[in-house]
Every structure is written in C-alpha cells, then in structure tokens.
Design a protein around this motif. Structure first.
Motif, PDB file in Angstrom:
ATOM      1  N   ASN A 195      -0.327   6.652  -8.121  1.00  0.00           N
ATOM      2  CA  ASN A 195      -1.645   6.122  -8.489  1.00  0.00           C
ATOM      3  C   ASN A 195      -1.586   4.598  -8.398  1.00  0.00           C
ATOM      4  N   ASP A 196      -2.696   3.937  -8.614  1.00  0.00           N
ATOM      5  CA  ASP A 196      -2.765   2.482  -8.487  1.00  0.00           C
ATOM      6  C   ASP A 196      -1.887   1.770  -9.509  1.00  0.00           C
ATOM      7  N   TYR A 197      -1.767   2.323 -10.705  1.00  0.00           N
ATOM      8  CA  TYR A 197      -0.939   1.717 -11.750  1.00  0.00           C
ATOM      9  C   TYR A 197       0.535   1.701 -11.329  1.00  0.00           C
ATOM     10  N   VAL A 198       1.018   2.803 -10.773  1.00  0.00           N
ATOM     11  CA  VAL A 198       2.398   2.877 -10.298  1.00  0.00           C
ATOM     12  C   VAL A 198       2.599   1.911  -9.134  1.00  0.00           C
ATOM     13  N   LYS A 217       0.879  -1.176   0.000  1.00  0.00           N
ATOM     14  CA  LYS A 217       0.000   0.000   0.000  1.00  0.00           C
ATOM     15  C   LYS A 217       0.911   1.218   0.000  1.00  0.00           C
ATOM     16  N   TRP A 218       0.395   2.326  -0.453  1.00  0.00           N
ATOM     17  CA  TRP A 218       1.215   3.525  -0.479  1.00  0.00           C
ATOM     18  C   TRP A 218       1.702   3.910   0.916  1.00  0.00           C
ATOM     19  N   VAL A 258      11.187  10.174 -11.313  1.00  0.00           N
ATOM     20  CA  VAL A 258      10.937   9.043 -10.418  1.00  0.00           C
ATOM     21  C   VAL A 258       9.676   9.336  -9.608  1.00  0.00           C
ATOM     22  N   VAL A 259       8.717   8.426  -9.702  1.00  0.00           N
ATOM     23  CA  VAL A 259       7.458   8.596  -8.970  1.00  0.00           C
ATOM     24  C   VAL A 259       7.497   7.819  -7.652  1.00  0.00           C
TER      25      VAL A 259
END
Length: 178
Positions: A88-91, A29-30, A45-46
């Motif tokens: 985001n969820d994709y990352v 999770k983030w 860089v994300v």
C-alpha cells in the motif's frame, strides 16, 4: 603521469542490474520492485528495498595531483521485492525512506570527501577510513530505523523518522549530487 580509474561498489549484485539514481523529485513506485524472490527472513515482510551507493575514483599515482570522486545513491530494482497482496502507499513511503537514508549518508560521504580529500595522496591516506565510518553509520541508521518504526508499523515513530530524514536531507542539500 599515470591515471587510475576505480569503480568499487558498496552494494553486492550484478553490474548490469537495473538501477534508479536517487533524485529529489523522483519517488519510488511499486513497479520499481522487480525481484521475484523475498530474500528476507520472516513471513511478515511486505517489501524489501535494496539500496545504497556506488562510487568511482579518478586518481593519479602522483600523490600531489587532484583526485575526482563521484558518489551516486542507487536503488537496485532487480533486488528489491514486494508482496503484491499486501502493499500500500504507507509501506511504499517507508521503503522510500530507506532510499532517502542512503542519500543522506551519500551526502555525508560527499561532504567529508570535499573537506578532506583534494589530492591522490589524500585519497590514499583518508578515503578508506572515511568510507568505512560512513558505511558503519549508514548500516546502524538503517537498522535503527526499521527497529524503532517496527518496519513502519509504529506510525508515531514512522512520522518522527519522516521528519528526521527530511531535515537531514535539507541540512545536507549542499552535498546533493550535481
């Protein structure tokens, strides 16, 4: 009989940092990305996942005595970073796959250990070569994953890797940590 207990770490960092152990149904999770510092180069860089594995060994100085080796796949929360403005969820899925790749290679390591290392003598003779080879393969795979998916930006390649990673986990399921 003399016993030796070793705990070398693949991953640099503090022994006391917060770690998550890889589990089949436990996804990142983030909130798990707790580093305040982006230690990667570049403004694009994300997020950054700091993961790998650690192992412990219980062995004897007598080469004929059985050896016990435990390999654990870990994610270091305190060394994993995110840009809160761009996540985001994709990352997150891309970052999860880095953790999954670590588990694949931990399973490869467990498989070779199970096949080739039974005694303390076997450990002394074979472990370092096996470990170094699997570690090298792991590093190459992680680099290829980021390069070919362009850090997840190439959605077609990302989808391909998602399948490859899932298939590898399934093919090595007999070597999941118990």
């Amino acid at each position: 009989m003399k016993w030796i207990f070793l705990v070398p770490f693949l991953i640099s960092g503090s022994l006391f940092s917060q770690k998550i152990i890889w589990q089949e149904n436990n996804r990142l999770k983030w909130e798990n990305f707790k580093s305040k510092i982006n230690n990667q180069q570049g403004d694009n860089v994300v997020a950054y996942t700091h993961c790998g594995w650690e192992y412990s060994v219980v062995k004897s100085t007598n080469p004929k005595i059985p050896v016990r080796i435990k390999v654990t796949t870990i994610f270091n929360e305190d060394q994993s970073w995110k840009d809160v403005k761009r996540i985001n969820d994709y990352v997150l899925l891309h970052e999860q796959k880095h953790f999954d790749i670590a588990e694949i290679h931990a399973r490869k390591l467990r498989k070779e250990i199970a096949e080739r290392i039974k005694t303390s003598g076997d450990y002394n003779k074979y472990f370092q070569e096996i470990y170094n080879r699997v570690l090298n393969d792991y590093r190459k795979f992680q680099a290829a994953y980021d390069r070919e998916t362009r850090h997840g930006m190439n959605e077609e390649k990302q989808a391909e890797y998602n399948g490859v990673i899932s298939e590898a986990l399934e093919n090595l399921k007999n070597y999941a940590a118990s």
